[in-house]
Write an enzyme that holds these catalytic residues in place. Structure first.
Site, PDB file in Angstrom:
ATOM      1  N   GLU A 189       0.819  -1.217   0.000  1.00 49.43           N
ATOM      2  CA  GLU A 189       0.000   0.000   0.000  1.00 49.43           C
ATOM      3  C   GLU A 189       0.853   1.267   0.000  1.00 49.43           C
ATOM      4  OE1 GLU A 189      -3.843   0.205   0.409  1.00 49.43           O
ATOM      5  OE2 GLU A 189      -2.889   1.849  -0.649  1.00 49.43           O
ATOM      6  N   LYS A 223       4.908   4.394  -9.676  1.00 47.98           N
ATOM      7  CA  LYS A 223       3.632   4.205  -8.978  1.00 47.98           C
ATOM      8  C   LYS A 223       2.544   3.777  -9.957  1.00 47.98           C
ATOM      9  CE  LYS A 223       4.891   7.417  -5.341  1.00 47.98           C
ATOM     10  NZ  LYS A 223       4.985   8.830  -4.960  1.00 47.98           N
TER      11      LYS A 223
END
Ligand SMILES: NC(=O)c1ccc[n+]([C@@H]2O[C@H](COP(=O)([O-])OP(=O)(O)OC[C@H]3O[C@@H](n4cnc5c(N)ncnc54)[C@H](OP(=O)(O)O)[C@@H]3O)[C@@H](O)[C@H]2O)c1
Length: 411
Positions: free
Chosen positions: A127, A203
């Site tokens: 996460e 990302k």
């Protein structure tokens, strides 16, 4: 019964995780039915003073950690691909769950680690690799159960967003805004990873794997940073009612993925318009729920520790449910493939140079225009005129519906 954790790295993230495990001891114990204890911390420089309890092993030698008599979870909070990848492989092979905040390593080696974890029946939490404290990965995992994700857009690099915000609010140059970001600790001494879009690109690759079961061919994804954006362009956009944002985007069209990492413009009605400073935000478009926007702190000690701690509970309880859905994506297309009309702010060419293929919707100054055209046309023009810079307007169709509201600047 205890859960024994090793933390690799004791910088901003590692220390935040260590401190949060202490401050949220009772919540963790209530959730897991076991006490969570930090057994060891890996560091590089053993001369630095650290506020770590005496019974915790502090070492520069990973072998001491991997050979502990009990080790359940390894948290990666170090920097770069190596040696993190190597350490995490060893941890998985030993049967530990792993959690990582290290996006560069995970963008490069995520698939290998996930496959290895499946083989060894352990879980991986990642996460914290995307958007710091914003729980985008868990949201995607939940949504993916039935919803079909069609597109993800995100402001995922707080440094770039801070610089763009400073340039607009304080009318600063790029160089001055970058200097301030460095003084405030938001940008590294070498800011290339942030301002040239590499960090955002990593990302995006992680998000793509979660949402679409595949990461695109890296070479097919356009990556543009924020260094081409001048104060003049920011002011022009502001007067037109737009703001520059550095946005990663990936969308599925049939069995194809189209990805980009670049500066775009958004209008007042777009959820990214008010995402300022170091904040991050992610839009997920999926077929049942429509658009969801998550916004929050993209970095920092405790926001990132929050993502790691939530992962700690997730890996402890997941029972190997972390298998990602894999969709066969056949082809990944760059920006150039799009043949649908979009609105753009373009700059650096004259009206004559634009014609005959592109007709401006509005002329902002001698060499700055709003145009409506396809990606293909824009890229063709950019090849012809290397001085041309172009920025898609994300919610540009609203210009058509409400032209006058936006097009107020004319020469
Ligand atoms: N900072 C954030 O807000 C944030 C947010 C999301 C994700 N991340 C990611 O989280 C990771 C850590 O970031 P950070 O900001 O905490 O970095 P940091 O403050 O620079 O800390 C890095 C830590 O890792 C240790 N370290 C580095 N290389 C090592 C090696 N080869 N062996 C052992 N220890 C090593 C350093 O040891 P010494 O203390 O001995 O030098 C230091 O304690 C990075 O991958 C980053 O991209 C950071």
């Amino acid at each position: 019964m205890t859960v024994k954790v090793a933390i690799l790295g004791f910088g901003t993230v590692g220390e935040g995780v260590y401190r949060t495990i202490q401050t949220h001891e009772s919540e963790l114990e209530a959730l897991l039915g076991k006490k969570v204890e930090v057994a060891a911390v890996l560091i590089k420089n053993n001369q630095k003073e650290r506020k770590i309890a005496k019974d915790v092993l502090i070492t520069t030698d990973f072998n001491e950690i991997i050979n502990l008599s009990q080790l359940d979870i390894v948290v990666d909070a170090i920097v770069g691909k190596d040696p993190a990848f190597n350490y995490l492989k060893q941890a998985i092979e030993r049967g530990c769950h792993i959690i990582t905040a290290n996006k560069e390593m995970f963008a490069h080696h995520g698939k290998e680690l996930l496959d290895l974890a499946e083989e060894h029946q352990v879980s991986i939490g990642f996460e914290a690799t995307v958007a710091g404290g914003v729980p985008i990965i868990q949201t995607l995992r939940q949504l993916l159960k039935v919803n079909r994700v069609q597109q993800i857009q995100g402001i995922v690099n707080g440094t770039s967003n801070f610089i763009l915000t400073e340039m607009r609010e304080k009318k600063q140059s790029f160089a001055d805004a970058l200097k301030l970001a460095q003084e405030k600790g938001f940008a590294e001494a070498d800011p290339t990873n942030d301002v040239e879009g590499f960090d955002a690109f990593y990302k995006l690759m992680v998000l793509s794997r979660v949402a679409f079961g595949n990461a695109p061919n890296w070479k097919a994804v356009e990556r543009v940073g924020i260094t081409s954006i001048t104060s003049d362009l920011i002011e022009t956009a502001d007067q037109l009612g737009f703001r520059f944002k550095h946005v990663v985007s990936i969308q599925k069209e049939g069995d194809k993925l189209i990805g980009s990492v670049r500066p775009v413009l958004v209008s007042k009605s777009h959820p990214f318009y008010h995402v300022e400073g170091v904040e991050n935000a992610v839009n997920v478009f999926s077929d049942i729920v429509g658009r969801i926007t998550l916004q929050g702190p993209g970095a920092g000690m405790f926001p990132t520790a929050s993502a790691v701690i939530e992962d700690l509970v997730y890996v402890s309880q997941s029972n190997q449910q972390n298998k990602l859905q894999t969709n066969p994506v056949i082809e990944v297309l760059p920006l150039a493939a799009g043949s649908v009309n979009n609105f753009w702010l373009i700059s650096g060419v004259s009206k004559t140079e634009l014609s005959p293929s592109i007709h401006p919707v509005d002329q902002v100054s001698d060499q700055t225009f709003i145009v409506e055209t396809t990606d293909e046309e824009i890229l063709q023009k950019a090849k012809e005129f290397p001085s041309l810079s172009y920025y898609p307007i994300l919610d540009g169709t609203q210009i058509l519906q409400n032209k006058k509201e936006y097009l107020t600047v004319t020469i």
